[in-house]
Motif scaffolding. Structure first.
Motif, PDB file in Angstrom:
ATOM      1  N   ARG A  56       0.864  -1.180   0.000  1.00 26.61           N
ATOM      2  CA  ARG A  56       0.000   0.000   0.000  1.00 26.61           C
ATOM      3  C   ARG A  56       0.906   1.237   0.000  1.00 26.61           C
ATOM      4  O   ARG A  56       1.650   1.447   0.957  1.00 26.61           O
ATOM      5  CB  ARG A  56      -0.900   0.007   1.226  1.00 26.61           C
ATOM      6  CG  ARG A  56      -1.781  -1.227   1.394  1.00 26.61           C
ATOM      7  CD  ARG A  56      -2.329  -1.294   2.808  1.00 26.61           C
ATOM      8  NE  ARG A  56      -1.247  -1.372   3.791  1.00 26.61           N
ATOM      9  CZ  ARG A  56      -1.389  -1.095   5.089  1.00 26.61           C
ATOM     10  NH1 ARG A  56      -2.548  -0.669   5.557  1.00 26.61           N
ATOM     11  NH2 ARG A  56      -0.361  -1.205   5.919  1.00 26.61           N
ATOM     12  N   ILE A  57       0.814   2.029  -1.069  1.00 27.67           N
ATOM     13  CA  ILE A  57       1.756   3.138  -1.246  1.00 27.67           C
ATOM     14  C   ILE A  57       1.002   4.444  -1.446  1.00 27.67           C
ATOM     15  O   ILE A  57       0.052   4.521  -2.235  1.00 27.67           O
ATOM     16  CB  ILE A  57       2.688   2.891  -2.451  1.00 27.67           C
ATOM     17  CG1 ILE A  57       3.504   1.613  -2.234  1.00 27.67           C
ATOM     18  CG2 ILE A  57       3.617   4.084  -2.668  1.00 27.67           C
ATOM     19  CD1 ILE A  57       4.445   1.278  -3.384  1.00 27.67           C
ATOM     20  N   LEU A  58       1.446   5.473  -0.729  1.00 26.01           N
ATOM     21  CA  LEU A  58       0.950   6.832  -0.938  1.00 26.01           C
ATOM     22  C   LEU A  58       1.967   7.599  -1.763  1.00 26.01           C
ATOM     23  O   LEU A  58       3.127   7.734  -1.360  1.00 26.01           O
ATOM     24  CB  LEU A  58       0.731   7.541   0.398  1.00 26.01           C
ATOM     25  CG  LEU A  58       0.364   9.032   0.311  1.00 26.01           C
ATOM     26  CD1 LEU A  58      -0.940   9.235  -0.452  1.00 26.01           C
ATOM     27  CD2 LEU A  58       0.286   9.658   1.702  1.00 26.01           C
ATOM     28  N   ASP A  59       1.538   8.096  -2.912  1.00 22.69           N
ATOM     29  CA  ASP A  59       2.345   8.978  -3.753  1.00 22.69           C
ATOM     30  C   ASP A  59       2.009  10.405  -3.335  1.00 22.69           C
ATOM     31  O   ASP A  59       1.010  10.980  -3.782  1.00 22.69           O
ATOM     32  CB  ASP A  59       2.014   8.724  -5.227  1.00 22.69           C
ATOM     33  CG  ASP A  59       2.876   9.509  -6.195  1.00 22.69           C
ATOM     34  OD1 ASP A  59       3.740  10.282  -5.729  1.00 22.69           O
ATOM     35  OD2 ASP A  59       2.695   9.355  -7.412  1.00 22.69           O
ATOM     36  N   ALA A  60       2.819  10.954  -2.444  1.00 18.31           N
ATOM     37  CA  ALA A  60       2.548  12.252  -1.830  1.00 18.31           C
ATOM     38  C   ALA A  60       3.130  13.360  -2.702  1.00 18.31           C
ATOM     39  O   ALA A  60       4.342  13.548  -2.769  1.00 18.31           O
ATOM     40  CB  ALA A  60       3.146  12.307  -0.433  1.00 18.31           C
ATOM     41  N   GLY A  61       2.257  14.104  -3.379  1.00 19.90           N
ATOM     42  CA  GLY A  61       2.692  15.054  -4.394  1.00 19.90           C
ATOM     43  C   GLY A  61       2.753  14.351  -5.732  1.00 19.90           C
ATOM     44  O   GLY A  61       3.755  14.438  -6.444  1.00 19.90           O
ATOM     45  N   CYS A  62       1.673  13.677  -6.084  1.00 19.36           N
ATOM     46  CA  CYS A  62       1.670  12.768  -7.244  1.00 19.36           C
ATOM     47  C   CYS A  62       1.669  13.482  -8.577  1.00 19.36           C
ATOM     48  O   CYS A  62       1.950  12.876  -9.610  1.00 19.36           O
ATOM     49  CB  CYS A  62       0.486  11.815  -7.170  1.00 19.36           C
ATOM     50  SG  CYS A  62      -1.140  12.620  -7.283  1.00 19.36           S
ATOM     51  N   GLY A  63       1.331  14.786  -8.604  1.00 23.12           N
ATOM     52  CA  GLY A  63       1.301  15.495  -9.869  1.00 23.12           C
ATOM     53  C   GLY A  63       0.352  14.845 -10.852  1.00 23.12           C
ATOM     54  O   GLY A  63      -0.781  14.472 -10.516  1.00 23.12           O
ATOM     55  N   SER A  64       0.805  14.662 -12.077  1.00 23.15           N
ATOM     56  CA  SER A  64      -0.037  14.086 -13.126  1.00 23.15           C
ATOM     57  C   SER A  64      -0.017  12.566 -13.129  1.00 23.15           C
ATOM     58  O   SER A  64      -0.594  11.950 -14.024  1.00 23.15           O
ATOM     59  CB  SER A  64       0.392  14.622 -14.492  1.00 23.15           C
ATOM     60  OG  SER A  64       1.736  14.252 -14.781  1.00 23.15           O
ATOM     61  N   ASP A  82      -2.269  15.555  -4.217  1.00 21.39           N
ATOM     62  CA  ASP A  82      -1.554  16.714  -4.731  1.00 21.39           C
ATOM     63  C   ASP A  82      -2.364  17.950  -4.388  1.00 21.39           C
ATOM     64  O   ASP A  82      -3.586  17.878  -4.210  1.00 21.39           O
ATOM     65  CB  ASP A  82      -1.362  16.611  -6.253  1.00 21.39           C
ATOM     66  CG  ASP A  82      -0.208  17.469  -6.746  1.00 21.39           C
ATOM     67  OD1 ASP A  82       0.913  16.944  -6.853  1.00 21.39           O
ATOM     68  OD2 ASP A  82      -0.419  18.672  -6.999  1.00 21.39           O
ATOM     69  N   SER A  83      -1.681  19.087  -4.295  1.00 23.02           N
ATOM     70  CA  SER A  83      -2.367  20.335  -3.955  1.00 23.02           C
ATOM     71  C   SER A  83      -2.862  21.080  -5.184  1.00 23.02           C
ATOM     72  O   SER A  83      -3.507  22.119  -5.045  1.00 23.02           O
ATOM     73  CB  SER A  83      -1.428  21.246  -3.150  1.00 23.02           C
ATOM     74  OG  SER A  83      -0.286  21.584  -3.917  1.00 23.02           O
ATOM     75  N   ALA A 104      -5.122  17.599  -1.702  1.00 21.28           N
ATOM     76  CA  ALA A 104      -4.677  17.839  -0.326  1.00 21.28           C
ATOM     77  C   ALA A 104      -3.302  18.487  -0.347  1.00 21.28           C
ATOM     78  O   ALA A 104      -2.537  18.314  -1.299  1.00 21.28           O
ATOM     79  CB  ALA A 104      -4.639  16.531   0.471  1.00 21.28           C
ATOM     80  N   ASP A 105      -2.994  19.206   0.713  1.00 23.73           N
ATOM     81  CA  ASP A 105      -1.722  19.901   0.864  1.00 23.73           C
ATOM     82  C   ASP A 105      -0.918  19.214   1.960  1.00 23.73           C
ATOM     83  O   ASP A 105      -1.459  18.936   3.049  1.00 23.73           O
ATOM     84  CB  ASP A 105      -1.976  21.371   1.229  1.00 23.73           C
ATOM     85  CG  ASP A 105      -0.740  22.239   1.085  1.00 23.73           C
ATOM     86  OD1 ASP A 105       0.310  21.874   1.676  1.00 23.73           O
ATOM     87  OD2 ASP A 105      -0.820  23.271   0.412  1.00 23.73           O
ATOM     88  N   ILE A 121       5.908   7.769  -0.741  1.00 28.88           N
ATOM     89  CA  ILE A 121       6.945   8.318  -1.620  1.00 28.88           C
ATOM     90  C   ILE A 121       6.690   9.810  -1.789  1.00 28.88           C
ATOM     91  O   ILE A 121       5.597  10.220  -2.202  1.00 28.88           O
ATOM     92  CB  ILE A 121       6.963   7.608  -2.984  1.00 28.88           C
ATOM     93  CG1 ILE A 121       7.272   6.120  -2.784  1.00 28.88           C
ATOM     94  CG2 ILE A 121       7.987   8.268  -3.911  1.00 28.88           C
ATOM     95  CD1 ILE A 121       7.304   5.310  -4.069  1.00 28.88           C
ATOM     96  N   ALA A 122       7.677  10.607  -1.440  1.00 28.96           N
ATOM     97  CA  ALA A 122       7.618  12.062  -1.600  1.00 28.96           C
ATOM     98  C   ALA A 122       8.648  12.439  -2.664  1.00 28.96           C
ATOM     99  O   ALA A 122       9.823  12.660  -2.361  1.00 28.96           O
ATOM    100  CB  ALA A 122       7.898  12.761  -0.281  1.00 28.96           C
ATOM    101  N   SER A 123       8.202  12.488  -3.893  1.00 30.91           N
ATOM    102  CA  SER A 123       9.075  12.683  -5.051  1.00 30.91           C
ATOM    103  C   SER A 123       9.142  14.154  -5.419  1.00 30.91           C
ATOM    104  O   SER A 123       8.157  14.735  -5.915  1.00 30.91           O
ATOM    105  CB  SER A 123       8.530  11.855  -6.229  1.00 30.91           C
ATOM    106  OG  SER A 123       9.166  12.182  -7.440  1.00 30.91           O
ATOM    107  N   LEU A 124      10.287  14.781  -5.150  1.00 39.75           N
ATOM    108  CA  LEU A 124      10.537  16.180  -5.511  1.00 39.75           C
ATOM    109  C   LEU A 124       9.410  17.091  -5.027  1.00 39.75           C
ATOM    110  O   LEU A 124       8.894  17.924  -5.773  1.00 39.75           O
ATOM    111  CB  LEU A 124      10.727  16.312  -7.024  1.00 39.75           C
ATOM    112  CG  LEU A 124      11.895  15.521  -7.617  1.00 39.75           C
ATOM    113  CD1 LEU A 124      11.975  15.727  -9.127  1.00 39.75           C
ATOM    114  CD2 LEU A 124      13.222  15.914  -6.960  1.00 39.75           C
TER     115      LEU A 124
END
Length: 249
Positions: A56-64, A82-83, A104-105, A121-124
């Motif tokens: 189970r993975i959260l892509d935090a700041g997933c963008g597109s 993503d915000s 979400a922010d 995962i917090a990618s860039l």
């Protein structure tokens, strides 16, 4: 990631800083095909994640959603946040209506239960935040004990060297703001980044309850050599990003 010229502080309108809604379509195209993301940062993150089948993975700041899509293809159960509503619209087109995507922010409480994820995962994304504390605290809350936080950020040394070469008198130590302009698809948007030295990053991780498992400096994948020869040589000699794998204690 495309970096444009630095802008003076009084040029920026705060309400429009980091306005990914205006850049969403053009940024998505660049992110999907450019060397920085498609052939360097994203492959590095996926390599550090390893076998994600059933996780189970959260892509935090997933963008597109390109990383979301890659993780899902590898068998993970993925949620994304993503915000930027514009970026999430692009993600929905890529991933389908059934994808778990949240507006979400990271500076606010996350819309997930405690221990909801095996990995975050917090990618860039962390380098947009002045204070990492609240975001890391919330990430730790939604991670199970023993879960992983995988992070990529702008490399602090290359940021420092880049500022010095551009004539800006900055020190390496301390947290400082960097203001730039990005132009994509006919839109120019002011961007704000917060840079900090390596020890400040590791201190923030430790304070939030994480243990450092891996710190990594990567190079572009070999396929980029022929597609982007000049950028490949540059990024192979000097890393643009720094990568961490952290364990939730």
């Amino acid at each position: 990631m495309v970096r444009m010229s630095a802008a003076p502080e009084n040029h920026l309108e705060p309400a429009r800083v980091n306005d990914y809604d205006r850049l969403a379509e053009a940024y998505t195209a660049e992110n999907d095909a450019g060397i920085d993301n498609a052939y360097y940062e994203r492959p590095a993150v996926l390599a550090l994640a390893g076998d994600v089948t059933g996780r189970r993975i959260l892509d935090a700041g997933c963008g597109s959603g390109p990383l979301f899509a890659a993780l899902r293809e590898r068998g993970a159960v993925v949620s994304g946040l993503d915000s930027s509503a514009g970026m999430l619209e692009q993600a929905r087109r890529r991933l389908g209506d059934d994808a778990d995507l949240r507006l979400a922010d990271l500076r606010d409480p996350l819309p997930f239960a405690d221990d909801a994820f095996d990995d975050v995962i917090a990618s860039l994304v962390l380098h947009y935040l002045e204070d990492w504390g609240p975001a890391l605290s919330e990430i730790r809350r939604v991670l199970r004990t023993g879960g992983r936080l995988i992070v990529s950020v702008d490399h602090p040394m290359i940021v420092y060297v880049g500022h010095r070469l551009s004539g800006r008198e900055v020190g390496y130590f301390g947290t400082r703001n960097s203001l730039e302009e990005w132009t994509m698809g006919g839109q120019t948007v002011p961007m704000s980044f917060w840079h900090r030295p390596l020890h400040a990053m590791t201190d923030a991780f430790t304070a939030a309850g994480f243990r450092l498992s891996v710190i990594s400096e990567r190079q572009p994948v070999p396929a980029a050599r022929e597609l982007f020869p000049d950028a490949f040589r540059s990024l192979s000699a000097t890393p643009a990003f720094l990568f961490f794998v952290l364990e939730a204690g």
